[in-house]
Design a protein around this motif. Structure first.
Motif, PDB file in Angstrom:
ATOM      1  N   GLY A 108       6.540   4.242 -15.020  1.00 15.23           N
ATOM      2  CA  GLY A 108       5.794   3.053 -15.427  1.00 15.23           C
ATOM      3  C   GLY A 108       6.466   1.770 -14.970  1.00 15.23           C
ATOM      4  N   LEU A 109       7.798   1.733 -15.038  1.00 17.96           N
ATOM      5  CA  LEU A 109       8.531   0.566 -14.547  1.00 17.96           C
ATOM      6  C   LEU A 109       8.327   0.388 -13.047  1.00 17.96           C
ATOM      7  CD1 LEU A 109      11.875   1.008 -16.520  1.00 17.96           C
ATOM      8  CD2 LEU A 109      10.086  -0.691 -16.945  1.00 17.96           C
ATOM      9  N   HIS A 110       8.285   1.493 -12.329  1.00 19.81           N
ATOM     10  CA  HIS A 110       8.006   1.439 -10.895  1.00 19.81           C
ATOM     11  C   HIS A 110       6.633   0.824 -10.633  1.00 19.81           C
ATOM     12  CE1 HIS A 110       7.264   3.909  -6.973  1.00 19.81           C
ATOM     13  NE2 HIS A 110       7.484   2.637  -6.714  1.00 19.81           N
ATOM     14  N   ALA A 111       5.622   1.267 -11.395  1.00 24.61           N
ATOM     15  CA  ALA A 111       4.273   0.725 -11.222  1.00 24.61           C
ATOM     16  C   ALA A 111       4.227  -0.766 -11.540  1.00 24.61           C
ATOM     17  CB  ALA A 111       3.288   1.488 -12.114  1.00 24.61           C
ATOM     18  N   ARG A 112       4.974  -1.190 -12.551  1.00 20.84           N
ATOM     19  CA  ARG A 112       4.975  -2.617 -12.917  1.00 20.84           C
ATOM     20  C   ARG A 112       5.544  -3.468 -11.787  1.00 20.84           C
ATOM     21  NH1 ARG A 112       6.256  -3.998 -18.776  1.00 20.84           N
ATOM     22  NH2 ARG A 112       3.985  -3.835 -18.752  1.00 20.84           N
ATOM     23  N   THR A 127       0.828  -1.209   0.000  1.00 20.15           N
ATOM     24  CA  THR A 127       0.000   0.000   0.000  1.00 20.15           C
ATOM     25  C   THR A 127       0.861   1.258   0.000  1.00 20.15           C
ATOM     26  OG1 THR A 127      -1.705  -1.190   1.253  1.00 20.15           O
ATOM     27  CG2 THR A 127      -1.853   1.204   1.211  1.00 20.15           C
ATOM     28  N   LEU A 128       1.935   1.248   0.799  1.00 18.97           N
ATOM     29  CA  LEU A 128       2.835   2.398   0.825  1.00 18.97           C
ATOM     30  C   LEU A 128       3.423   2.669  -0.552  1.00 18.97           C
ATOM     31  CD1 LEU A 128       4.776   1.800   4.174  1.00 18.97           C
ATOM     32  CD2 LEU A 128       3.183   3.669   3.671  1.00 18.97           C
ATOM     33  N   HIS A 129       3.797   1.612  -1.238  1.00 19.83           N
ATOM     34  CA  HIS A 129       4.407   1.784  -2.547  1.00 19.83           C
ATOM     35  C   HIS A 129       3.401   2.211  -3.593  1.00 19.83           C
ATOM     36  CE1 HIS A 129       7.569  -0.615  -0.523  1.00 19.83           C
ATOM     37  NE2 HIS A 129       8.333   0.208  -1.199  1.00 19.83           N
ATOM     38  N   ASN A 130       2.190   1.706  -3.493  1.00 16.61           N
ATOM     39  CA  ASN A 130       1.158   2.178  -4.412  1.00 16.61           C
ATOM     40  C   ASN A 130       0.872   3.657  -4.193  1.00 16.61           C
ATOM     41  OD1 ASN A 130       0.724  -0.237  -5.769  1.00 16.61           O
ATOM     42  ND2 ASN A 130      -0.766  -0.966  -4.270  1.00 16.61           N
ATOM     43  N   GLY A 131       0.847   4.064  -2.919  1.00 19.28           N
ATOM     44  CA  GLY A 131       0.640   5.475  -2.625  1.00 19.28           C
ATOM     45  C   GLY A 131       1.780   6.337  -3.137  1.00 19.28           C
ATOM     46  N   VAL A 184      -1.743   0.588 -15.055  1.00 19.90           N
ATOM     47  CA  VAL A 184      -1.065   1.876 -15.020  1.00 19.90           C
ATOM     48  C   VAL A 184       0.312   1.775 -15.664  1.00 19.90           C
ATOM     49  CG1 VAL A 184       0.015   3.551 -13.465  1.00 19.90           C
ATOM     50  CG2 VAL A 184      -2.330   2.794 -13.053  1.00 19.90           C
ATOM     51  N   ALA A 185       1.029   0.685 -15.393  1.00 18.01           N
ATOM     52  CA  ALA A 185       2.373   0.514 -15.957  1.00 18.01           C
ATOM     53  C   ALA A 185       2.338   0.494 -17.476  1.00 18.01           C
ATOM     54  CB  ALA A 185       2.997  -0.778 -15.421  1.00 18.01           C
ATOM     55  N   ARG A 186       1.454  -0.289 -18.042  1.00 13.27           N
ATOM     56  CA  ARG A 186       1.352  -0.369 -19.507  1.00 13.27           C
ATOM     57  C   ARG A 186       1.011   0.993 -20.095  1.00 13.27           C
ATOM     58  NH1 ARG A 186       0.539  -5.549 -21.851  1.00 13.27           N
ATOM     59  NH2 ARG A 186       0.705  -7.238 -20.324  1.00 13.27           N
ATOM     60  N   MET A 225      15.782  -2.976  -6.833  1.00 17.83           N
ATOM     61  CA  MET A 225      16.151  -3.217  -8.234  1.00 17.83           C
ATOM     62  C   MET A 225      15.528  -2.163  -9.144  1.00 17.83           C
ATOM     63  SD  MET A 225      15.836  -7.381  -8.387  1.00 17.83           S
ATOM     64  CE  MET A 225      16.292  -7.400 -10.121  1.00 17.83           C
ATOM     65  N   VAL A 226      14.281  -1.810  -8.854  1.00 19.83           N
ATOM     66  CA  VAL A 226      13.638  -0.750  -9.628  1.00 19.83           C
ATOM     67  C   VAL A 226      14.362   0.575  -9.407  1.00 19.83           C
ATOM     68  CG1 VAL A 226      11.509   0.549  -9.953  1.00 19.83           C
ATOM     69  CG2 VAL A 226      11.421  -1.896  -9.555  1.00 19.83           C
TER      70      VAL A 226
END
Length: 325
Positions: free
Chosen positions: A172-176, A64-68, A152-154, A213-214
């Motif tokens: 986008g890479l972060h979202a993936r 959740t933290l990362h999505n936020g 969202v990433a795509r 890694m991201v």
């Protein structure tokens, strides 16, 4: 041939006004992507936050933290796109496109902070274990997180590559990766259901490792942009294009750099010494025109004309003592 036919059928120009309009159009496209992504991730984050509150899952908390954090990265990018629309002036002679690079730095810092928060929560849960409840809801939240982030990433990567925005592609890479960490939460819920109490905090640590890694990839992308790195294939295309221009006898150094999501170039061409100033200028304009059509996202090129010289003479001799040793 098709390019020449296109000029006849659909007349167009490369005047400054046309270039500004094109840049503004891509910025509007980027803004649409950012705000729509913000809405989707915000909804996903809200659903997960409710389930975190009732379940106590530290793995889902990390997700959740990362999505936020991923949703919030739309804010600096949005500011960068808005600033990028401002016209160049006497202080910022190349415009405000570099604001997008600053936004890329903000994104990297956001990923780094999110990773530290996830690691702290996971380690704390390892040291102070607590029971995770409502595992079915945790599993559903994990699936929702994956679906939302992958969509969202795509969308971000596709738009970022189309308009040439490294910051948007990095986001986008972060979202993936956040999507795959959501699936990891699903595994943690399964392990907890089987009685393995350490499954939840261990998955939280795995999420942190994936995000590191991201962070590495995003930092490398932003570093290259700040250092004016371009794909060598673009230089190959530019050099082939210049050699193919009728009247160009040779080429010198070719340089390119990104300014926001647009490229600018500097190129040296060799022309016949018998040409008039008007003819040499027309050849330089033709070379710039060819480059703009051949190199994706190139909006302008400064073409310097050198003339053929007798053997043993150097037209740039007066500048030799200014060259780097």
């Amino acid at each position: 041939m098709w390019h020449r036919v296109g000029h006849v059928v659909v007349p167009h120009s490369h005047e400054t006004v046309d270039k500004v309009d094109a840049a503004m159009e891509t910025s509007r496209e980027g803004m649409r992507t950012l705000w729509l992504s913000l809405g989707v991730l915000g909804l996903t984050c809200a659903v997960q936050a409710v389930i975190v509150a009732v379940s106590g899952s530290v793995a889902l908390l990390g997700d959740t933290l990362h999505n936020g954090a991923d949703a919030l990265t739309a804010v600096p990018l949005g500011i960068a796109f808005v600033l990028g629309r401002r016209a160049a002036n006497r202080r910022y002679t190349y415009g405000y496109g570099r604001a997008e690079d600053l936004a890329g730095i903000a994104i990297v810092l956001t990923i780094a902070v999110s990773s530290l928060l996830a690691a702290y929560e996971a380690v704390d849960r390892l040291l102070h274990p607590r029971e995770v409840t409502h595992l079915g809801a945790v599993a559903l939240a994990a699936v929702a997180g994956f679906v939302g982030n992958e969509w969202v990433a795509r969308y971000r990567i596709r738009t970022g590559r189309r308009i040439g925005s490294a910051a948007l592609v990095a986001d986008g890479l972060h979202a993936r990766t956040d999507g795959f960490t959501s699936l990891a939460v699903l595994l943690g819920a399964g392990g907890t259901a089987l009685g393995w109490r350490l499954a939840d905090p261990l998955i939280g640590l795995l999420i942190t490792a994936a995000l590191l890694m991201v962070l590495r990839d995003a930092a490398r992308e932003v570093y290259r942009r700040l250092m004016d790195s371009v794909d060598p294939a673009l230089l190959d295309t530019a050099e082939r294009t210049l050699r193919a221009v009728d009247g160009v006898r040779g080429i010198g150094q070719v340089r390119m750099r990104w300014i926001g999501h647009s490229l600018r170039a500097e190129a040296e061409i060799v022309v016949d010494s018998t040409l008039t100033v008007v003819q040499a200028h027309a050849l330089a304009v033709a070379a710039e025109h060819a480059l703009i059509h051949a190199v994706p996202r190139l909006t302008a090129a400064t073409v310097h004309t050198d003339h053929t010289a007798a053997e043993g003479t150097d037209p740039h001799a007066a500048l030799a003592h200014h060259s780097a040793a």
